[in-house]
Write an enzyme that holds these catalytic residues in place. Sequence first.
Site, PDB file in Angstrom:
ATOM      1  CG  HIS A 159      -1.948  -1.090   1.260  1.00  0.00           C
ATOM      2  ND1 HIS A 159      -1.932  -1.748   2.379  1.00  0.00           N
ATOM      3  CD2 HIS A 159      -2.918  -1.499   0.424  1.00  0.00           C
ATOM      4  CE1 HIS A 159      -3.043  -2.657   2.265  1.00  0.00           C
ATOM      5  NE2 HIS A 159      -3.636  -2.343   0.736  1.00  0.00           N
ATOM      6  CE  LYS A 180     -12.083  -6.347   2.085  1.00  0.00           C
ATOM      7  NZ  LYS A 180     -10.997  -5.535   1.790  1.00  0.00           N
ATOM      8  NE  ARG A 194      -2.805  -7.771  -3.799  1.00  0.00           N
ATOM      9  CZ  ARG A 194      -3.372  -8.670  -2.861  1.00  0.00           C
ATOM     10  NH1 ARG A 194      -2.430  -9.264  -1.979  1.00  0.00           N
ATOM     11  NH2 ARG A 194      -4.632  -8.921  -2.615  1.00  0.00           N
ATOM     12  CB  SER A 217      -4.547  -6.278   4.730  1.00  0.00           C
ATOM     13  OG  SER A 217      -3.927  -5.220   4.496  1.00  0.00           O
TER      14      SER A 217
END
Length: 157
Positions: free
Chosen positions: A17, A41, A90, A128
Amino acid sequence: MRTVVYPGTFNPITNGHTDLVERASAIFDRVIVAVGTSKLKATDASLERRVAVTREVLAHVKNVEVVGFEGLLTDFVKTQNANLILRGLRTVADFEYEFQLVGMNRILAPDIETIFLAPAEQYSYISSTLVREIAAYGGDISEFVSPVVVKAMKEFI
């Protein structure tokens, strides 16, 4: 002035990030890191704590502002007088998910565009979720996150 909004839960903010924010700061006049909530989440830390940690990690980047928000991203982007969203890619799986988001955001706010940056290769595998899992099992996360995050994560594990 060209402003871009980089949204995420940043639970926690990773070196990937940070890499994207640093590179975006060289491209845009203003980068707003939008630390959000998600009803889908679960987050270990409160929104306020995630904003504080993200601010501390990114304090060295001068044209970056870290802001917490709740609600629809497109509504937040409009309140910031911005029309660009930055997203990181990614993997191919990221692309498929992000492509769905772009389509939905175009319907919700046709005047807002999304741009993508890929993190530097050495950060492309960091997420994360993986950082939280490694930390939960007592693993060393210092290679993946700022020392600020390492310290903060100890509060939640």
